[in-house]
Write an enzyme that holds these catalytic residues in place. Structure first.
Site, PDB file in Angstrom:
ATOM      1  N   ASP A  16       0.806  -1.365   0.151  1.00 32.19           N
ATOM      2  CA  ASP A  16       0.059   0.157   0.201  1.00 32.19           C
ATOM      3  C   ASP A  16       1.031   1.207  -0.006  1.00 32.19           C
ATOM      4  O   ASP A  16       2.015   1.176   0.494  1.00 32.19           O
ATOM      5  CB  ASP A  16      -0.825   0.197   1.226  1.00 32.19           C
ATOM      6  CG  ASP A  16      -2.187   0.804   1.055  1.00 32.19           C
ATOM      7  OD1 ASP A  16      -2.444   1.555  -0.044  1.00 32.19           O
ATOM      8  OD2 ASP A  16      -2.663   1.355   2.234  1.00 32.19           O
ATOM      9  N   GLY A  19      -0.313   5.308  -4.551  1.00 32.52           N
ATOM     10  CA  GLY A  19      -0.634   6.641  -4.858  1.00 32.52           C
ATOM     11  C   GLY A  19      -0.202   7.534  -4.085  1.00 32.52           C
ATOM     12  O   GLY A  19       0.250   8.693  -4.766  1.00 32.52           O
ATOM     13  N   ARG A  20       0.040   7.584  -2.675  1.00 35.22           N
ATOM     14  CA  ARG A  20       0.396   8.887  -1.960  1.00 35.22           C
ATOM     15  C   ARG A  20       2.011   9.086  -2.563  1.00 35.22           C
ATOM     16  O   ARG A  20       2.510  10.167  -2.539  1.00 35.22           O
ATOM     17  CB  ARG A  20       0.428   8.351  -0.431  1.00 35.22           C
ATOM     18  CG  ARG A  20      -0.937   8.624   0.018  1.00 35.22           C
ATOM     19  CD  ARG A  20      -1.213   8.104   1.237  1.00 35.22           C
ATOM     20  NE  ARG A  20      -1.361   6.799   1.124  1.00 35.22           N
ATOM     21  CZ  ARG A  20      -1.425   5.926   2.030  1.00 35.22           C
ATOM     22  NH1 ARG A  20      -1.055   6.275   3.330  1.00 35.22           N
ATOM     23  NH2 ARG A  20      -1.825   4.571   1.938  1.00 35.22           N
ATOM     24  N   TRP A  21       2.613   7.931  -2.872  1.00 30.41           N
ATOM     25  CA  TRP A  21       3.966   8.105  -3.082  1.00 30.41           C
ATOM     26  C   TRP A  21       4.185   9.037  -4.250  1.00 30.41           C
ATOM     27  O   TRP A  21       5.064   9.872  -4.565  1.00 30.41           O
ATOM     28  CB  TRP A  21       4.632   6.642  -3.394  1.00 30.41           C
ATOM     29  CG  TRP A  21       6.140   6.615  -4.084  1.00 30.41           C
ATOM     30  CD1 TRP A  21       7.281   6.603  -3.238  1.00 30.41           C
ATOM     31  CD2 TRP A  21       6.716   6.652  -5.402  1.00 30.41           C
ATOM     32  NE1 TRP A  21       8.423   6.693  -4.002  1.00 30.41           N
ATOM     33  CE2 TRP A  21       8.157   6.703  -5.316  1.00 30.41           C
ATOM     34  CE3 TRP A  21       6.000   6.788  -6.433  1.00 30.41           C
ATOM     35  CZ2 TRP A  21       8.697   6.622  -6.181  1.00 30.41           C
ATOM     36  CZ3 TRP A  21       6.844   6.815  -7.622  1.00 30.41           C
ATOM     37  CH2 TRP A  21       8.173   6.570  -7.669  1.00 30.41           C
ATOM     38  N   ASN A  64     -10.966  -2.663  -5.038  1.00 27.97           N
ATOM     39  CA  ASN A  64     -10.349  -1.591  -5.929  1.00 27.97           C
ATOM     40  C   ASN A  64     -11.123  -1.125  -6.960  1.00 27.97           C
ATOM     41  O   ASN A  64     -10.704  -0.246  -7.669  1.00 27.97           O
ATOM     42  CB  ASN A  64      -9.035  -2.174  -6.078  1.00 27.97           C
ATOM     43  CG  ASN A  64      -8.068  -1.876  -4.931  1.00 27.97           C
ATOM     44  OD1 ASN A  64      -7.124  -2.810  -4.863  1.00 27.97           O
ATOM     45  ND2 ASN A  64      -8.133  -1.200  -3.966  1.00 27.97           N
ATOM     46  N   ARG A 184       2.364  -4.801   6.169  1.00 29.13           N
ATOM     47  CA  ARG A 184       1.437  -3.854   5.164  1.00 29.13           C
ATOM     48  C   ARG A 184       2.364  -2.519   5.581  1.00 29.13           C
ATOM     49  O   ARG A 184       2.632  -2.075   6.501  1.00 29.13           O
ATOM     50  CB  ARG A 184       0.213  -3.367   6.049  1.00 29.13           C
ATOM     51  CG  ARG A 184      -0.707  -2.575   5.300  1.00 29.13           C
ATOM     52  CD  ARG A 184      -2.099  -2.150   5.628  1.00 29.13           C
ATOM     53  NE  ARG A 184      -2.829  -1.300   4.473  1.00 29.13           N
ATOM     54  CZ  ARG A 184      -3.912  -1.496   4.155  1.00 29.13           C
ATOM     55  NH1 ARG A 184      -4.887  -2.635   4.834  1.00 29.13           N
ATOM     56  NH2 ARG A 184      -4.259  -0.631   3.302  1.00 29.13           N
ATOM     57  N   SER A 192      -7.766  -4.847   5.275  1.00 24.41           N
ATOM     58  CA  SER A 192      -8.435  -4.821   4.110  1.00 24.41           C
ATOM     59  C   SER A 192      -8.865  -5.905   3.214  1.00 24.41           C
ATOM     60  O   SER A 192      -8.578  -6.248   2.099  1.00 24.41           O
ATOM     61  CB  SER A 192      -7.525  -3.766   3.040  1.00 24.41           C
ATOM     62  OG  SER A 192      -7.266  -2.530   3.893  1.00 24.41           O
TER      63      SER A 192
HETATM   64  C1  IPE Z   1      -5.350  -2.739   0.076  1.00 29.14           C
HETATM   65  O1  IPE Z   1      -4.837  -1.500  -0.291  1.00 29.14           O
HETATM   66  C2  IPE Z   1      -5.276  -3.414  -1.369  1.00 29.14           C
HETATM   67  C3  IPE Z   1      -4.112  -3.651  -2.001  1.00 29.14           C
HETATM   68  C4  IPE Z   1      -3.061  -3.333  -1.645  1.00 29.14           C
HETATM   69  C5  IPE Z   1      -4.128  -4.428  -3.265  1.00 29.14           C
HETATM   70  P1  IPE Z   1      -5.930  -0.352  -0.375  1.00 29.14           P
HETATM   71  O2  IPE Z   1      -5.542   0.685  -0.788  1.00 29.14           O
HETATM   72  O3  IPE Z   1      -7.149  -0.863  -1.300  1.00 29.14           O
HETATM   73  O4  IPE Z   1      -6.741  -0.244   1.139  1.00 29.14           O
HETATM   74  P2  IPE Z   1      -7.688   0.609   1.792  1.00 29.14           P
HETATM   75  O5  IPE Z   1      -8.616   1.090   1.066  1.00 29.14           O
HETATM   76  O6  IPE Z   1      -6.777   1.740   2.130  1.00 29.14           O
HETATM   77  O7  IPE Z   1      -8.299  -0.208   3.055  1.00 29.14           O
HETATM   78  C1  IPE Z   2      -1.532   0.321  -3.247  1.00 29.58           C
HETATM   79  O1  IPE Z   2      -1.573   1.631  -3.379  1.00 29.58           O
HETATM   80  C2  IPE Z   2      -1.673  -0.532  -4.608  1.00 29.58           C
HETATM   81  C3  IPE Z   2      -3.217  -0.917  -4.834  1.00 29.58           C
HETATM   82  C4  IPE Z   2      -4.133  -0.818  -3.841  1.00 29.58           C
HETATM   83  C5  IPE Z   2      -3.823  -1.556  -6.141  1.00 29.58           C
HETATM   84  P1  IPE Z   2      -2.472   2.468  -3.359  1.00 29.58           P
HETATM   85  O2  IPE Z   2      -3.135   2.789  -4.796  1.00 29.58           O
HETATM   86  O3  IPE Z   2      -3.628   2.171  -2.563  1.00 29.58           O
HETATM   87  O4  IPE Z   2      -1.904   3.891  -2.606  1.00 29.58           O
HETATM   88  P2  IPE Z   2      -2.644   4.870  -1.776  1.00 29.58           P
HETATM   89  O5  IPE Z   2      -2.887   4.076  -0.725  1.00 29.58           O
HETATM   90  O6  IPE Z   2      -3.546   5.720  -2.452  1.00 29.58           O
HETATM   91  O7  IPE Z   2      -1.440   5.631  -1.613  1.00 29.58           O
HETATM   92 MG    MG Z   3      -4.085   2.561  -0.802  1.00 30.25          MG
END
Ligand code: IPE
Ligand code: IPE
Ligand code: MG
Length: 239
Positions: A16, A19-21, A64, A184, A192
């Site tokens: 996880d 996106g924030r990275w 997702n 995690r 999750s």
């Molecule tokens: C968990 O991450 C799912 C994966 C890493 C594939 P999410 O970013 O989807 O989890 P939540 O929404 O923060 O619980």
């Molecule tokens: C985890 O990174 C990858 C997936 C859930 C597919 P995120 O995309 O959830 O990243 P954040 O949590 O938004 O930073």
């Molecule tokens: Mg995430």
């Protein structure tokens, strides 16, 4: 230094923070996911170096799908591309690729290519890479129960024979040991919907590091932390 006698056999990772990275670098989220694939490569290599036998990576959850369509699309393409790019190395490197989850939503070509690598690596025994894709822990349990119920309805399965072991054989992870360590990244303290059944006695490790930054040293730190834990499985130590 790690104790070679206490290396977790199976590590599961909720990757996880992609996106924030990316956002922190003013990049599109998809760039974070691409960097995440690199982190997965590094982690696989480091796991093999440390003597881990099974690595489960959570790549896409059944929840997702709530993301914008272009991000979902990017994640789909990344999975198939990563498997295609890594195919030769997995095949020659003795890695068995397993996929946990419902792949019917992938396009036909991607499904074919991923399925082919799964087939070609089926008898590899050196290491198991289990990629959870379009995976949900509750959905996994429901589908196992449906199959068990179908056998029971046909009169082939007395209720007494429905055991934890039997249900476990109907999960995607059939034949794999339960994870010893769940990592995690990204700072959230939740599971999750990942491997709900399998993590009953797994040691949990949370780190604020965003997944694309995760490297060998972070993995070593997580395993080092795991090695300090006393796993009692409900019992009393020393008995
Ligand atoms: C968990 O991450 C799912 C994966 C890493 C594939 P999410 O970013 O989807 O989890 P939540 O929404 O923060 O619980
Ligand atoms: C985890 O990174 C990858 C997936 C859930 C597919 P995120 O995309 O959830 O990243 P954040 O949590 O938004 O930073
Ligand atoms: Mg995430």
């Amino acid at each position: 230094m790690l104790d070679p006698g206490r290396i977790p056999s199976h590590i599961a990772i909720i990757m996880d923070g992609n996106g924030r990275w990316a956002e922190a670098r003013s990049l599109p989220r998809a760039a974070g996911h691409r960097a995440g694939v690199e982190a997965a490569r590094r982690t696989l290599r480091a796991c093999r170096e440390f003597g881990v036998r099974v690595l489960s990576l959570f790549a896409f959850s059944t929840e997702n799908w709530r993301r914008p369509a272009d991000e979902v699309q990017a994640l789909m393409e990344l999975l198939a591309d990563a498997v295609r790019d890594e195919a030769a190395e997995l095949i020659q490197g003795g890695v068995q690729l397993r996929v946990s989850g419902d792949l019917t939503t992938l396009d036909a070509e991607a499904r074919h290519d991923v399925g082919q690598v799964v087939e070609l690596t089926r008898s590899n025994r050196d290491f198991i890479l289990n990629v959870a894709y379009n995976y949900g822990g509750r959905a996994e349990i429901v589908s196992a129960v449906q199959r068990v119920a179908a056998e029971a309805a046909e009169g082939r399965l007395p209720s007494k024979e429905i055991t934890e072991e039997l249900l476990g054989r109907h999960l995607y992870t059939a034949g794999l040991p339960d994870p010893d360590l769940l990592i995690r990244t990204g700072g959230e303290h939740r599971v999750s919907n990942f491997l709900l059944w399998q993590i009953a006695y797994t040691e949990l490790y949370f780190t604020n590091i965003f997944w694309p930054d995760f490297d060998r040293e972070h993995l070593m730190e997580a395993i080092g932390d795991y090695q300090q834990r006393r796993r009692r499985f409900g019992g009393v130590e020393g008995t």
